[in-house]
Scaffold this motif. Structure first.
Motif, short mmCIF file in Angstrom:
data_model
loop_
_atom_site.label_atom_id
_atom_site.label_comp_id
_atom_site.label_asym_id
_atom_site.label_seq_id
_atom_site.Cartn_x
_atom_site.Cartn_y
_atom_site.Cartn_z
N PHE A 40 -41.88 27.38 -3.36
CA PHE A 40 -42.30 28.60 -4.07
C PHE A 40 -43.83 28.73 -4.03
CE2 PHE A 40 -38.14 27.63 -5.66
CZ PHE A 40 -37.55 28.87 -5.88
N LYS A 41 -44.27 29.91 -3.58
CA LYS A 41 -45.71 30.19 -3.53
C LYS A 41 -45.94 31.65 -3.91
CE LYS A 41 -47.24 26.76 -0.13
NZ LYS A 41 -46.02 25.96 -0.15
N LEU A 42 -47.18 31.95 -4.37
CA LEU A 42 -47.56 33.32 -4.69
C LEU A 42 -48.65 33.81 -3.74
CD1 LEU A 42 -47.83 33.53 -8.61
CD2 LEU A 42 -46.01 34.40 -7.14
N ASP A 43 -48.55 35.09 -3.40
CA ASP A 43 -49.61 35.78 -2.67
C ASP A 43 -50.20 36.82 -3.62
OD1 ASP A 43 -51.27 37.15 -1.00
OD2 ASP A 43 -49.71 37.85 0.36
N THR A 44 -51.44 36.59 -4.09
CA THR A 44 -52.03 37.44 -5.12
C THR A 44 -53.22 38.24 -4.61
OG1 THR A 44 -53.42 35.60 -5.87
CG2 THR A 44 -51.27 35.86 -6.93
N GLU A 45 -53.35 38.35 -3.31
CA GLU A 45 -54.48 39.09 -2.74
C GLU A 45 -54.22 40.60 -2.75
OE1 GLU A 45 -57.33 37.76 -1.76
OE2 GLU A 45 -56.66 35.71 -2.24
N ASN A 46 -55.29 41.37 -2.97
CA ASN A 46 -55.25 42.84 -2.82
C ASN A 46 -54.14 43.50 -3.65
OD1 ASN A 46 -57.40 42.72 -0.91
ND2 ASN A 46 -55.91 42.22 0.70
N HIS A 47 -54.18 43.25 -4.95
CA HIS A 47 -53.26 43.90 -5.89
C HIS A 47 -51.78 43.59 -5.58
CE1 HIS A 47 -56.94 45.94 -6.85
NE2 HIS A 47 -56.94 46.60 -5.71
#
Length: 219
Positions: free
Chosen positions: A85-92
């Motif tokens: 599990f990972k998050l991508d939090t770039e650019n809204h």
């Protein structure tokens, strides 16, 4: 008395207006594949963002949260320290990436945002993880073929029974039940005749030689 974040979240489920947007409502994937659950938000709305998971009949489980001003994120419970599990939090964005999918990853995933006590929730994405989509399609086709075959066999049996019933009815009309069978009329009557020898000795007269003669009479 303040309202908890989870209570506020529950109260907003089903609201028509949402400032977080999930791309897909239903996803069917194969076990072992990778999946990215898409979620975006308005730049001026919310400060913290979350992912929740719900399995039918169970309570909501918090997966992750992050603070948009420093992009730090945290996973909770069974999802903590899980490299899948990972998050991508770039650019809204608040994309949840899951690798090497398991059957247990099936469920409905909600993206949410908060500001103070205000919660906003996405439409939700229902994920169904199957062992093999090819196997599912094959079994579905086999089930459909079996159903058609059963219907055809049932129809064939019905036709055969109908044909046999028609032939039996014709036979009954051709040979009525009260017709006597000719072989039953040919009865045999047997008669036994005793013949005594005329020149038999006295000793022999005490012992009668009996010959049995059968005759048949025909009506």
């Amino acid at each position: 008395m303040g309202t908890s974040a989870v209570d506020a979240f529950l109260l907003t489920i089903g609201d028509d207006v949402s400032f977080v947007h999930q791309e897909e409502r239903f996803v069917f994937v194969k076990a072992g594949d990778d999946l990215s659950l898409q979620c975006s938000y308005e730049p001026d709305v919310g400060t913290r963002f979350y992912w929740y998971k719900q399995i039918l009949g169970q309570k909501l489980r918090l997966i992750s949260s992050f603070y948009k001003y420093n992009s730090d994120y945290t996973f909770y419970g069974e999802f903590n320290n899980n490299p899948r599990f990972k998050l991508d939090t770039e650019n809204h964005k608040n994309h949840l990436n899951i690798s090497d999918l398991h059957i247990s990853d099936s469920g409905t995933y909600y993206c949410a945002s908060s500001f103070a006590y205000n919660f906003d929730i996405g439409e939700g994405t229902t994920v169904s993880v199957e062992e093999s989509l090819v196997l599912v399609y094959f079994l579905s086709g086999a089930l459909g073929f079996t159903t058609i075959l059963i219907v055809l066999l049932s129809f064939s049996v019905y036709k055969m029974k109908s044909k046999n019933n028609i032939q039996f009815s014709e036979s009954q009309s051709r040979y009525p039940a009260n017709t006597e069978v000719s072989s039953a009329a040919d009865s045999l009557h047997y008669a036994a005749l005793n013949i005594r020898a005329p020149n038999a000795s006295r000793r022999q007269t005490n012992a009668t030689d009996t010959d049995c003669v059968y005759s048949s009479m025909k009506k």
